[in-house]
Design an enzyme around this catalytic site. Structure first.
Site, PDB file in Angstrom:
ATOM      1  N   GLU A 344       0.985  -1.191   0.081  1.00 22.52           N
ATOM      2  CA  GLU A 344       0.204   0.270  -0.459  1.00 22.52           C
ATOM      3  C   GLU A 344       1.052   1.202   0.318  1.00 22.52           C
ATOM      4  O   GLU A 344       1.265   1.910  -1.274  1.00 22.52           O
ATOM      5  CB  GLU A 344      -0.842  -0.034   1.222  1.00 22.52           C
ATOM      6  CG  GLU A 344      -2.089  -0.808   1.368  1.00 22.52           C
ATOM      7  CD  GLU A 344      -3.524  -0.898   1.973  1.00 22.52           C
ATOM      8  OE1 GLU A 344      -4.124   0.355   1.744  1.00 22.52           O
ATOM      9  OE2 GLU A 344      -3.714  -1.828   2.647  1.00 22.52           O
ATOM     10  N   GLU A 604      -1.539  -1.288  13.340  1.00 24.05           N
ATOM     11  CA  GLU A 604      -2.627  -0.739  12.506  1.00 24.05           C
ATOM     12  C   GLU A 604      -3.943  -1.306  13.523  1.00 24.05           C
ATOM     13  O   GLU A 604      -4.851  -0.595  13.849  1.00 24.05           O
ATOM     14  CB  GLU A 604      -2.788  -1.618  11.712  1.00 24.05           C
ATOM     15  CG  GLU A 604      -4.062  -1.774  10.711  1.00 24.05           C
ATOM     16  CD  GLU A 604      -4.287  -2.125   9.622  1.00 24.05           C
ATOM     17  OE1 GLU A 604      -2.886  -3.019   9.696  1.00 24.05           O
ATOM     18  OE2 GLU A 604      -4.246  -2.066   8.446  1.00 24.05           O
TER      19      GLU A 604
HETATM   20  C1  BGC Z   1      -5.200   0.660   4.859  1.00 22.67           C
HETATM   21  C2  BGC Z   1      -6.130   1.912   6.024  1.00 22.67           C
HETATM   22  C3  BGC Z   1      -7.278   2.843   5.446  1.00 22.67           C
HETATM   23  C4  BGC Z   1      -8.058   2.024   4.847  1.00 22.67           C
HETATM   24  C5  BGC Z   1      -9.339   2.513   4.530  1.00 22.67           C
HETATM   25  C6  BGC Z   1      -6.079   0.407   4.369  1.00 22.67           C
HETATM   26  O1  BGC Z   1      -6.206  -1.132   3.752  1.00 22.67           O
HETATM   27  O2  BGC Z   1      -4.092   0.652   5.468  1.00 22.67           O
HETATM   28  O3  BGC Z   1      -5.087   2.529   7.111  1.00 22.67           O
HETATM   29  O4  BGC Z   1      -7.613   3.505   5.897  1.00 22.67           O
HETATM   30  O5  BGC Z   1      -7.256   0.539   3.821  1.00 22.67           O
HETATM   31  O6  BGC Z   1     -10.526   1.819   5.135  1.00 22.67           O
END
Ligand code: BGC
Length: 723
Positions: A344, A604
């Site tokens: 990402e 996270e």
């Molecule tokens: C990201 C997040 C993001 C989310 C959206 C993820 O894959 O890492 O931090 O805000 O998707 O819901």
């Protein structure tokens, strides 16, 4: 900009190899100045006569490339000789890497992968006798393969130091817009620090793993004594698994791999056109026996001025603070990203939004965020929709409440912190377009319904494995809609506009919210109703929230949208003790749970590593996501009591209202506001009083148990009795 008169150059059919463009030129006189204007479609590294030009890593940075491409300007006077060679290697970077990882290779990802590589530059030479000569990129440049055989954002870099070639060919010109060229706007991305390896581990699985003791973003610089053709190969990881073995399944499709083919003798190398998020590397191939001193983790991020320091009498809390700072450093590499390691590493708007207040205390982020907000506005759709990531590389992506609201919340927060109204002037149209987008697309005036939302993302009140928490998404969305409308109305008034229409809209949203949601169910629903002043009876809502938190076992259940405000609303309504209990809780779920598990950045997930040592999941489990680190803004504003009074954005008048806690003994916060240094210190004394100290550069309104008063700039000490 002189560069606009140059041509873009490219080369076809080079595959994954990074091309090296070069130009030889001789000069017939003494030079008084030489300035290189340069940018690339990709990321570049330039050198003049063998010396690197500037220290910007991953230049030209990441912007909404089809509308804005930053041009860097370097003074290269001291590098100029009589006979010169200007070389520029161009990697895929964010422009041409197949991103994002979760997309299939067709569509957006493929389109990006197949973009042309491009370079444009102008070297402006001024001779001592006043003559001017400009070396421009054009067909007179040559191009050849470089030793960088592969370089890409997610998968890493391959370098062959034995590779040489005389096989060059003329560069081709590329037709590409020059209207997109803008001067450098953001901060420079640099090598900031080098961290020594702390140990080399032999894991139970027999792997050789180098531990740097801290999760960082950047790359490893290594020194190796080798024979020509020997190979160095390693992978990056954030954590070890419960058996102590190397683990990086959570990087998903990102290979995060480095390969280096050695030449003879001792040599030092690091990747040049990519970066990684990591604490560990696993050596897959290494000539000889690795020693700790052979490895350094080079920390790379945007150059930011640190503006706050927090220290307390409680070590785990100090470690949490350190993790928040590292989370910001690791995720402020030119754009505010969700995470720096897996496939990402993008400017997720929601993550940036929830963390902006904390970030703006920690570091001076005005310039950094201004650039990103300009990209947000540039990528905003004609109907005002804001994508979920900025730069928005997903053509058909949806939006979401709390994510798209970054358009409004971030500029407003920057104004609050720095008092610089120009950010509001620059973003006003974008802020307004976002609010209008909701108004124009919702089928239920006054509410935001029938739309996809991330809701209270990753909240714990959802069933195991679910990502969208139990809070009703229409409630969350409408609450943010109300908040953004209010902030927009305030902004418009500050800029001298008539905002009557938006105040009316705001009161309509409030009325509809109350009708549609007469009761709040989850912690986050209570939190948002309080934080955005939507509940008709805040005292009751706060009491209900406190009871709910206690009923839940004095545990939080909140996700991305509730967590940043949870402690704030508790302490705003007299439940500071409960807020402290949540912050100081060690058991799962809590902030300090991750600290006790050895975290060096913010996770996270509350349960990234579960109590039995297993992982929450492999698909969605970053150990370097700063969102929950937003709690540090509660430490600044409520624990240390540093905020500003209404209408005094930029701390031109301080509001000082600390909320001490005897369990941690003492707390000291230094914050460098735009008005000067602010110091808040409190200490629990043996007689159960607190010594409270304030140093302020401006007049302050002080709210303490002994009373409310105004004090002048300077140092003040109080002895206070807190209940
Ligand atoms: C990201 C997040 C993001 C989310 C959206 C993820 O894959 O890492 O931090 O805000 O998707 O819901």
């Amino acid at each position: 900009m002189e560069i606009k008169n140059s041509s873009y150059i490219t080369t076809a059919d080079i595959g994954d190899v990074c091309p090296l463009f070069f130009k030889d030129f001789n000069l017939d006189g003494e030079i008084s100045s030489a300035n290189l204007e340069i940018t690339a479609l990709g990321v570049y590294e330039a050198s003049l006569n063998g010396s690197r030009v500037g220290d910007f890593i991953m230049a030209p940075g990441w912007t909404a490339y089809n509308k804005r491409l930053q041009v860097q300007s370097y003074d290269v006077t001291t590098l100029i000789k009589k006979e010169n060679r200007l070389c520029v290697t161009v990697g895929r970077g964010w422009f041409r890497s197949p991103m994002p990882g979760w997309e299939k290779m067709e569509g957006d990802k493929k389109r990006r992968y197949e973009q042309p590589c491009g370079l444009i530059a102008a070297l402006i030479l001024v001779f001592a006798d006043g003559r001017k000569q400009i070396i421009r990129t054009d067909e007179s440049w040559q191009v050849k393969e470089s030793p960088i055989r592969f370089s890409e954002i997610y998968d890493g870099e391959i370098y062959d130091s034995t590779f040489t070639t005389d096989n060059s060919k003329p560069a081709e010109t590329l037709s590409w817009s020059k209207d997109i060229l803008i001067s450098q706007e953001g901060e420079i991305v640099k090598e900031i620090e080098a961290i020594d390896a702390c140990s080399i581990i032999r894991t139970p699985a027999g792997e050789t793993v180098v531990d740097f003791g801290q999760e960082v973003t950047g790359y490893v610089r290594f020194t190796v004594n080798a024979r020509c053709g020997d190979k160095v190969r390693f992978l990056h990881g954030e954590v070890l698994d419960k058996d102590g073995n190397f683990y990086n399944d959570n990087y998903r499709s990102a290979k995060a791999e480095v390969q280096y083919i050695c030449k003879d003798g001792e040599q030092t190398w690091n990747p040049r056109l990519t970066f990684f998020g990591f604490r560990y590397i696993k050596l897959e191939s290494w000539p000889g026996i690795p020693r700790k001193e052979d490895f350094k983790a080079i920390v790379v991020h945007s150059e930011l001025h640190r503006t706050a320091y927090v220290e307390t009498g409680f070590e785990p809390l100090n470690k949490l603070v350190s993790n928040v700072f590292w989370g910001q450093r690791d995720n402020y590499l030119d754009v505010p990203t969700d995470c720096p390691q897996r496939d990402e590493r993008m400017g997720w708007t929601g993550d940036a939004e929830v963390f902006t207040k904390a970030a703006s205390y920690n570091y001076d982020i005005l310039k950094f965020m201004t650039k990103w907000l300009h990209d947000l506005a540039a990528d905003q759709r004609p109907d005002g929709k804001v994508g979920k990531i900025i730069p928005d590389i997903i053509l058909h992506g949806h939006s979401s409440a709390a994510w798209g609201d970054a358009a409004v919340i971030c500029p407003w927060q920057l104004y609050q912190n720095y008092g610089d109204i120009s950010i509001l002037q620059q973003q006003f149209n974008s802020m307004k377009a976002w609010v209008d987008y909701i108004t124009n697309t919702t089928p239920t005036p006054g509410l935001w319904t029938d739309h996809f939302h991330f809701g209270d993302w990753l909240a714990l009140d959802a069933p195991e494995g679910d990502r969208i928490g139990a809070s009703r998404i229409d409630l969350v969305a409408t609450a943010y809609y109300a908040n953004s409308t209010e902030l927009l109305a305030k902004t418009g008034e500050l800029l001298g506009n008539d905002m009557e229409e938006y105040w009316k809209l705001h009161s309509r949203i409030k009325t509809e919210f109350r009708k549609a949601f007469p009761v709040y169910i989850t912690q986050t629903e209570h939190v948002l109703a309080l934080q955005f002043n939507l509940t008709p009876d805040p005292e009751k809502t706060a009491r209900d929230l406190a009871e709910l938190v206690i009923k839940d076992g004095v545990q939080l259940r909140t996700g991305f949208t509730g967590t940043p405000y949870l402690l704030h609303v508790l302490s705003s309504y007299g439940y500071t003790d409960l807020a402290w209990k949540l912050l100081l809780r060690r058991e799962y779920p809590s902030w300090l749970y991750s600290v006790d598990c050895g975290a060096t950045t913010i996770w996270e997930h509350w349960d990234g590593i579960k109590q039995d040592g297993s992982f929450w999941s492999t698909s969605m489990n970053s150990f370097n996501h700063y969102a929950y680190g937003a709690v540090i803004d509660w430490i600044y504003e409520k624990a240390a009591g540093i905020s500003h009074t209404d209408d005094h954005a930029g701390f031109t008048e301080l509001l000082f209202q600390p909320h001490p806690c005897k369990e941690i003994g003492w707390l000291k916060v230094q914050f460098e506001s735009r008005q000067g240094q602010i110091l808040s210190y409190w200490k629990h004394e043996k007689d159960d009083t607190f010594t409270v100290m304030l140093e302020t550069p401006v007049e302050a309104k002080v709210i303490l148990p002994s009373g409310t008063r105004k004090v002048k700039a300077g140092k003040h000490t109080f002895i206070e009795q807190y209940k």
